[in-house]
Motif scaffolding. Structure first.
Motif, PDB file in Angstrom:
ATOM      1  N   LYS A 103      34.522  19.571  36.731  1.00  0.00           N
ATOM      2  CA  LYS A 103      34.171  20.992  36.776  1.00  0.00           C
ATOM      3  C   LYS A 103      33.374  21.424  35.539  1.00  0.00           C
ATOM      4  CE  LYS A 103      38.183  21.994  39.628  1.00  0.00           C
ATOM      5  NZ  LYS A 103      39.380  22.812  39.849  1.00  0.00           N
ATOM      6  N   ARG A 104      32.419  20.614  35.141  1.00  0.00           N
ATOM      7  CA  ARG A 104      31.696  20.910  33.903  1.00  0.00           C
ATOM      8  C   ARG A 104      30.845  22.163  33.999  1.00  0.00           C
ATOM      9  NH1 ARG A 104      30.040  14.721  32.297  1.00  0.00           N
ATOM     10  NH2 ARG A 104      29.494  14.670  34.501  1.00  0.00           N
ATOM     11  N   GLY A 105      30.531  22.580  35.228  1.00  0.00           N
ATOM     12  CA  GLY A 105      29.726  23.780  35.382  1.00  0.00           C
ATOM     13  C   GLY A 105      30.521  25.075  35.380  1.00  0.00           C
ATOM     14  N   LEU A 106      31.833  24.987  35.333  1.00  0.00           N
ATOM     15  CA  LEU A 106      32.686  26.177  35.287  1.00  0.00           C
ATOM     16  C   LEU A 106      32.801  26.624  33.836  1.00  0.00           C
ATOM     17  CD1 LEU A 106      34.700  28.240  36.381  1.00  0.00           C
ATOM     18  CD2 LEU A 106      36.466  26.457  36.257  1.00  0.00           C
ATOM     19  N   LEU A 107      32.345  27.841  33.559  1.00  0.00           N
ATOM     20  CA  LEU A 107      32.163  28.308  32.183  1.00  0.00           C
ATOM     21  C   LEU A 107      33.136  29.425  31.856  1.00  0.00           C
ATOM     22  CD1 LEU A 107      28.279  28.434  32.487  1.00  0.00           C
ATOM     23  CD2 LEU A 107      29.682  26.550  31.598  1.00  0.00           C
ATOM     24  N   ASP A 108      33.905  29.276  30.765  1.00  0.00           N
ATOM     25  CA  ASP A 108      34.917  30.298  30.482  1.00  0.00           C
ATOM     26  C   ASP A 108      34.691  31.050  29.177  1.00  0.00           C
ATOM     27  OD1 ASP A 108      37.771  28.542  28.992  1.00  0.00           O
ATOM     28  OD2 ASP A 108      35.613  28.324  28.661  1.00  0.00           O
ATOM     29  N   SER A 109      33.734  30.628  28.371  1.00  0.00           N
ATOM     30  CA  SER A 109      33.447  31.339  27.128  1.00  0.00           C
ATOM     31  C   SER A 109      31.944  31.318  26.905  1.00  0.00           C
ATOM     32  CB  SER A 109      34.158  30.683  25.943  1.00  0.00           C
ATOM     33  OG  SER A 109      35.559  30.695  26.117  1.00  0.00           O
ATOM     34  N   TRP A 110      31.441  32.457  26.492  1.00  0.00           N
ATOM     35  CA  TRP A 110      29.988  32.620  26.307  1.00  0.00           C
ATOM     36  C   TRP A 110      29.704  33.195  24.936  1.00  0.00           C
ATOM     37  CZ3 TRP A 110      26.569  32.748  30.932  1.00  0.00           C
ATOM     38  CH2 TRP A 110      27.246  32.411  32.105  1.00  0.00           C
ATOM     39  N   GLY A 111      28.587  32.785  24.353  1.00  0.00           N
ATOM     40  CA  GLY A 111      28.130  33.418  23.125  1.00  0.00           C
ATOM     41  C   GLY A 111      27.448  34.739  23.426  1.00  0.00           C
ATOM     42  N   PRO A 147      26.933  46.233  31.091  1.00  0.00           N
ATOM     43  CA  PRO A 147      25.682  46.408  30.356  1.00  0.00           C
ATOM     44  C   PRO A 147      25.829  46.069  28.875  1.00  0.00           C
ATOM     45  CG  PRO A 147      26.032  48.244  31.845  1.00  0.00           C
ATOM     46  CD  PRO A 147      27.288  47.414  31.885  1.00  0.00           C
ATOM     47  N   GLY A 148      24.923  45.238  28.387  1.00  0.00           N
ATOM     48  CA  GLY A 148      24.916  44.878  26.974  1.00  0.00           C
ATOM     49  C   GLY A 148      25.987  43.882  26.580  1.00  0.00           C
ATOM     50  N   GLN A 149      26.732  43.362  27.561  1.00  0.00           N
ATOM     51  CA  GLN A 149      27.793  42.404  27.264  1.00  0.00           C
ATOM     52  C   GLN A 149      27.507  41.052  27.900  1.00  0.00           C
ATOM     53  OE1 GLN A 149      31.788  43.808  27.959  1.00  0.00           O
ATOM     54  NE2 GLN A 149      31.355  45.861  27.143  1.00  0.00           N
ATOM     55  N   THR A 150      28.264  40.069  27.447  1.00  0.00           N
ATOM     56  CA  THR A 150      28.109  38.736  28.016  1.00  0.00           C
ATOM     57  C   THR A 150      28.949  38.614  29.285  1.00  0.00           C
ATOM     58  OG1 THR A 150      29.936  37.809  26.750  1.00  0.00           O
ATOM     59  CG2 THR A 150      27.780  37.777  25.723  1.00  0.00           C
ATOM     60  N   PRO A 151      28.629  37.658  30.135  1.00  0.00           N
ATOM     61  CA  PRO A 151      29.433  37.447  31.337  1.00  0.00           C
ATOM     62  C   PRO A 151      30.865  37.061  30.979  1.00  0.00           C
ATOM     63  CG  PRO A 151      27.309  36.357  31.536  1.00  0.00           C
ATOM     64  CD  PRO A 151      27.430  36.801  30.120  1.00  0.00           C
ATOM     65  N   ARG A 152      31.776  37.463  31.851  1.00  0.00           N
ATOM     66  CA  ARG A 152      33.204  37.189  31.670  1.00  0.00           C
ATOM     67  C   ARG A 152      33.723  36.539  32.930  1.00  0.00           C
ATOM     68  NH1 ARG A 152      37.692  42.035  31.651  1.00  0.00           N
ATOM     69  NH2 ARG A 152      39.526  40.850  30.982  1.00  0.00           N
ATOM     70  N   LEU A 153      34.370  35.401  32.807  1.00  0.00           N
ATOM     71  CA  LEU A 153      34.957  34.714  33.956  1.00  0.00           C
ATOM     72  C   LEU A 153      36.146  35.514  34.464  1.00  0.00           C
ATOM     73  CD1 LEU A 153      35.149  32.128  35.745  1.00  0.00           C
ATOM     74  CD2 LEU A 153      36.677  31.201  33.978  1.00  0.00           C
ATOM     75  N   ILE A 154      36.152  35.842  35.759  1.00  0.00           N
ATOM     76  CA  ILE A 154      37.292  36.566  36.312  1.00  0.00           C
ATOM     77  C   ILE A 154      38.038  35.765  37.382  1.00  0.00           C
ATOM     78  CG2 ILE A 154      36.468  38.875  35.731  1.00  0.00           C
ATOM     79  CD1 ILE A 154      35.476  39.183  38.573  1.00  0.00           C
ATOM     80  N   ILE A 155      37.351  34.957  38.147  1.00  0.00           N
ATOM     81  CA  ILE A 155      37.976  34.145  39.205  1.00  0.00           C
ATOM     82  C   ILE A 155      37.367  32.757  39.172  1.00  0.00           C
ATOM     83  CG2 ILE A 155      38.222  33.792  41.712  1.00  0.00           C
ATOM     84  CD1 ILE A 155      39.877  36.139  40.917  1.00  0.00           C
ATOM     85  N   PHE A 156      38.187  31.717  39.316  1.00  0.00           N
ATOM     86  CA  PHE A 156      37.675  30.356  39.464  1.00  0.00           C
ATOM     87  C   PHE A 156      38.462  29.635  40.552  1.00  0.00           C
ATOM     88  CE2 PHE A 156      41.027  27.965  37.274  1.00  0.00           C
ATOM     89  CZ  PHE A 156      41.640  28.958  36.527  1.00  0.00           C
ATOM     90  N   ASP A 157      37.915  28.514  40.984  1.00  0.00           N
ATOM     91  CA  ASP A 157      38.515  27.778  42.111  1.00  0.00           C
ATOM     92  C   ASP A 157      38.739  28.700  43.309  1.00  0.00           C
ATOM     93  OD1 ASP A 157      40.547  25.444  40.141  1.00  0.00           O
ATOM     94  OD2 ASP A 157      38.404  25.553  40.531  1.00  0.00           O
ATOM     95  N   ALA A 158      37.821  29.606  43.492  1.00  0.00           N
ATOM     96  CA  ALA A 158      37.745  30.551  44.624  1.00  0.00           C
ATOM     97  C   ALA A 158      38.759  31.679  44.579  1.00  0.00           C
ATOM     98  CB  ALA A 158      37.839  29.817  45.959  1.00  0.00           C
ATOM     99  N   PHE A 159      39.976  31.438  44.052  1.00  0.00           N
ATOM    100  CA  PHE A 159      40.990  32.484  44.147  1.00  0.00           C
ATOM    101  C   PHE A 159      41.887  32.603  42.916  1.00  0.00           C
ATOM    102  CE2 PHE A 159      44.497  29.608  44.761  1.00  0.00           C
ATOM    103  CZ  PHE A 159      43.954  28.526  45.428  1.00  0.00           C
ATOM    104  N   THR A 160      41.690  31.774  41.910  1.00  0.00           N
ATOM    105  CA  THR A 160      42.553  31.796  40.725  1.00  0.00           C
ATOM    106  C   THR A 160      42.005  32.765  39.687  1.00  0.00           C
ATOM    107  OG1 THR A 160      43.160  29.481  41.099  1.00  0.00           O
ATOM    108  CG2 THR A 160      43.628  30.425  38.919  1.00  0.00           C
TER     109      THR A 160
END
Lengths: 107, 123
Positions: B106-114, A40-53
């Protein structure tokens, strides 16, 4: 466009328990699938990519699996900081669509 | 450290126009594709638009195609989103986001956001 469907919409889990989130694509996205966490109140954070990394700095209790059209995010032992909304997203073709999100809440 | 700072959000009337900006730092700006992603109040994430590292290739969601224009100025490390013919359903926080992988893959894979900028469309 590829439609991403997440289930369940809400998952109630006790701290220390396992959480399993699902994501289904309307057509294959191979392994070009990411999971994001948003508190809540935060930006999205990438946790997994390429399905499992796992992304940089993401603890090992987060794991991803699947390919093609069926994907899973597992949090092996939920910590208090893990309660959040989780989104899956494909980036296989344009547009890179998101699922509607799964809210992981404290039981 | 990657930093993305959006600005330009405001209250605008239906049919009006706005220009969003995103100033970036902490990475080689001209090497990465960039996207705009929006989130309506209490709703999920919706990818809006993307631009290639050199600004030549642009991509749009069907919901904004023909109304929004994405562009970038690599000399100023700045991303733009020109929004016109605004509708109530465009009301959202607009995030600027960086692709994880440099170049054209993979241009749609996003790792940093404002932190986002709020656009409200209402009369």
């Amino acid at each position: 466009e590829i439609v991403m469907t997440q289930s369940p919409a809400t998952l109630s889990v006790s701290p220390g328990e396992r959480a399993t989130l699902s994501c289904r694509a309307s057509q294959t996205v191979k392994s070009e699938l990411a999971w994001y966490q948003q508190k809540p109140g935060q930006t999205p954070r990438l946790i997994i990519f390429d399905a499992f990394t796992r992304a940089t700095g993401i603890p090992a209790r987060f794991s991803g699996s699947g390919s093609g059209t069926e994907f899973t995010l597992t949090i092996s032992s939920l910590q208090s900081e893990d309660f959040a909304v989780y989104y899956c997203q494909h980036y296989y073709v344009w547009p890179p669509t998101f699922g509607q999100g799964t809210q992981v809440e404290i039981k | 450290e990657v930093q993305l700072l959006e600005s330009g959000g405001a209250l605008e009337q239906p049919g009006g126009s706005l220009r969003l900006s995103c100033v970036a730092s902490g990475f080689s700006f001209s090497s990465y594709a960039l996207s705009w992603v929006r989130q309506a109040p209490g709703k999920g994430l919706e990818w809006v638009s993307a631009v290639s590292d050199n600004g030549v290739a642009t991509f749009y969601a069907e919901s904004v195609r023909g109304r929004f224009t994405i562009s970038r100025d690599n000399s100023k490390n700045t991303l733009f989103l020109q929004m016109s013919s605004l509708r109530a359903e465009d009301t959202a926080v607009y995030y600027c986001a960086k692709s994880k992988v440099p170049g054209a893959t993979k241009r749609g894979l996003l790792d940093s956001w404002g932190q986002g900028t709020l656009v409200t469309v209402s009369s």
